[in-house]
Write a protein that holds these residues in place. Structure first.
Motif, PDB file in Angstrom:
ATOM      1  N   SER A  51       0.400 -31.165  27.240  1.00  0.00           N
ATOM      2  CA  SER A  51       0.565 -31.492  25.816  1.00  0.00           C
ATOM      3  C   SER A  51       1.166 -30.321  25.057  1.00  0.00           C
ATOM      4  O   SER A  51       2.028 -30.506  24.191  1.00  0.00           O
ATOM      5  CB  SER A  51      -0.783 -31.867  25.198  1.00  0.00           C
ATOM      6  OG  SER A  51      -1.280 -33.041  25.765  1.00  0.00           O
ATOM      7  N   ALA A  54       4.883 -30.035  25.962  1.00  0.00           N
ATOM      8  CA  ALA A  54       5.627 -31.126  25.321  1.00  0.00           C
ATOM      9  C   ALA A  54       5.821 -30.816  23.841  1.00  0.00           C
ATOM     10  O   ALA A  54       6.897 -31.031  23.272  1.00  0.00           O
ATOM     11  CB  ALA A  54       4.896 -32.450  25.502  1.00  0.00           C
ATOM     12  N   ARG A  55       4.786 -30.291  23.206  1.00  0.00           N
ATOM     13  CA  ARG A  55       4.872 -29.947  21.793  1.00  0.00           C
ATOM     14  C   ARG A  55       5.862 -28.818  21.576  1.00  0.00           C
ATOM     15  O   ARG A  55       6.637 -28.820  20.624  1.00  0.00           O
ATOM     16  CB  ARG A  55       3.489 -29.552  21.280  1.00  0.00           C
ATOM     17  CG  ARG A  55       3.380 -29.308  19.803  1.00  0.00           C
ATOM     18  CD  ARG A  55       3.202 -30.582  18.976  1.00  0.00           C
ATOM     19  NE  ARG A  55       2.072 -31.353  19.373  1.00  0.00           N
ATOM     20  CZ  ARG A  55       0.840 -31.235  18.889  1.00  0.00           C
ATOM     21  NH1 ARG A  55       0.584 -30.351  17.960  1.00  0.00           N
ATOM     22  NH2 ARG A  55      -0.123 -32.006  19.318  1.00  0.00           N
ATOM     23  N   LEU A  57       8.527 -28.131  23.344  1.00  0.00           N
ATOM     24  CA  LEU A  57       9.874 -28.709  23.449  1.00  0.00           C
ATOM     25  C   LEU A  57      10.232 -29.501  22.199  1.00  0.00           C
ATOM     26  O   LEU A  57      11.351 -29.397  21.689  1.00  0.00           O
ATOM     27  CB  LEU A  57       9.968 -29.595  24.687  1.00  0.00           C
ATOM     28  CG  LEU A  57       9.902 -28.852  26.018  1.00  0.00           C
ATOM     29  CD1 LEU A  57       9.877 -29.845  27.178  1.00  0.00           C
ATOM     30  CD2 LEU A  57      11.063 -27.890  26.157  1.00  0.00           C
ATOM     31  N   HIS A  58       9.294 -30.290  21.695  1.00  0.00           N
ATOM     32  CA  HIS A  58       9.551 -31.077  20.491  1.00  0.00           C
ATOM     33  C   HIS A  58       9.830 -30.164  19.294  1.00  0.00           C
ATOM     34  O   HIS A  58      10.791 -30.387  18.543  1.00  0.00           O
ATOM     35  CB  HIS A  58       8.361 -31.995  20.190  1.00  0.00           C
ATOM     36  CG  HIS A  58       8.465 -32.672  18.865  1.00  0.00           C
ATOM     37  ND1 HIS A  58       9.325 -33.725  18.640  1.00  0.00           N
ATOM     38  CD2 HIS A  58       7.843 -32.411  17.683  1.00  0.00           C
ATOM     39  CE1 HIS A  58       9.224 -34.101  17.371  1.00  0.00           C
ATOM     40  NE2 HIS A  58       8.326 -33.314  16.777  1.00  0.00           N
ATOM     41  N   LEU A  59       9.007 -29.143  19.118  1.00  0.00           N
ATOM     42  CA  LEU A  59       9.182 -28.243  17.973  1.00  0.00           C
ATOM     43  C   LEU A  59      10.483 -27.457  18.067  1.00  0.00           C
ATOM     44  O   LEU A  59      11.155 -27.227  17.063  1.00  0.00           O
ATOM     45  CB  LEU A  59       7.993 -27.293  17.860  1.00  0.00           C
ATOM     46  CG  LEU A  59       6.674 -27.944  17.453  1.00  0.00           C
ATOM     47  CD1 LEU A  59       5.515 -26.975  17.637  1.00  0.00           C
ATOM     48  CD2 LEU A  59       6.729 -28.450  16.024  1.00  0.00           C
ATOM     49  N   SER A  61      13.239 -28.446  19.565  1.00  0.00           N
ATOM     50  CA  SER A  61      14.381 -29.342  19.345  1.00  0.00           C
ATOM     51  C   SER A  61      14.490 -29.777  17.886  1.00  0.00           C
ATOM     52  O   SER A  61      15.559 -30.110  17.418  1.00  0.00           O
ATOM     53  CB  SER A  61      14.281 -30.568  20.247  1.00  0.00           C
ATOM     54  OG  SER A  61      13.181 -31.370  19.870  1.00  0.00           O
ATOM     55  N   ALA A  62      13.380 -29.769  17.151  1.00  0.00           N
ATOM     56  CA  ALA A  62      13.382 -30.220  15.758  1.00  0.00           C
ATOM     57  C   ALA A  62      13.569 -29.083  14.763  1.00  0.00           C
ATOM     58  O   ALA A  62      13.744 -29.329  13.578  1.00  0.00           O
ATOM     59  CB  ALA A  62      12.071 -30.944  15.457  1.00  0.00           C
ATOM     60  N   ASP A  74       1.946 -24.633  14.598  1.00  0.00           N
ATOM     61  CA  ASP A  74       1.361 -25.769  15.308  1.00  0.00           C
ATOM     62  C   ASP A  74       0.038 -25.364  15.958  1.00  0.00           C
ATOM     63  O   ASP A  74      -0.024 -24.389  16.714  1.00  0.00           O
ATOM     64  CB  ASP A  74       2.340 -26.263  16.382  1.00  0.00           C
ATOM     65  CG  ASP A  74       1.834 -27.519  17.047  1.00  0.00           C
ATOM     66  OD1 ASP A  74       2.069 -28.607  16.487  1.00  0.00           O
ATOM     67  OD2 ASP A  74       1.173 -27.403  18.099  1.00  0.00           O
TER      68      ASP A  74
END
Length: 177
Positions: A51, A54-55, A57-59, A61-62, A74
């Motif tokens: 988790s 994944a977070r 990578l999401h952060l 990319s955003a 986060d």
């Protein structure tokens, strides 16, 4: 700000084999409850780290500007960084970040005891209704600090002293009496 601790290289294949060997030894020990608990522990840790990654990578990319700012804000990622002594912010900065995430409670740091890990906070608003609002602030602070500053092991919230009562002295306008 402390520099992140350098990590030693880890061979993923070798680590996977080692985990399997430990689980096999526990299964062979004849204690099925211990073997099941160990497998559950490994699954829980894998879920936690999965988790977190994944977070990350999401952060990343955003994030249009400074991706590090998003990562440090986060809770999940910050807790992973703190857990591995990789968080680039010092303890006081992380405490401030945690308290910023519960701004509705208007808390200020009074003191931190290094030895016991006790953090003393004070509410910025004086008085209070006596209806447990201090408990609510303490629990909110505790939850936020668990992610950002786990070295804080106890939280005490003091109520700000009530300000002096203002007494207006003046004359009433003519005819107001």
């Amino acid at each position: 700000m402390s520099a992140p601790t350098a990590t030693r290289p880890v061979d993923a294949e070798q680590t996977g084999r080692r985990v399997e060997e430990v689980l096999d030894r526990l299964a062979a020990s004849g204690d099925p409850a211990a073997a099941e608990a160990a497998e559950e522990l490994v699954r829980s840790l894998m879920d936690f780290y999965g988790s977190g990654l994944a977070r990350v990578l999401h952060l990343l990319s955003a994030a249009p500007g400074d991706p590090l700012a998003g990562l440090l804000a986060d809770e999940l990622v910050a807790s992973l960084l703190v857990l591995h002594d990789l968080h680039p912010e010092d303890r006081d900065t992380r405490i401030t970040r945690a308290l910023d995430s519960v701004r509705e409670h208007a808390l200020d740091v009074v003191d931190f005891d290094e030895e016991s890990g006790a953090l003393t906070l004070r509410t910025r608003e004086a008085g209070g209704c006596g209806c447990g609002s201090g408990d609510s602030a303490r629990e909110a602070a505790r939850a936020a600090l668990a992610c950002f500053a786990p070295e804080v092991r106890a939280v005490d919230v003091q109520t700000a002293p009530a300000g002096p009562t203002l007494l207006q002295i003046g004359t009433a306008p003519t005819g107001a009496r």
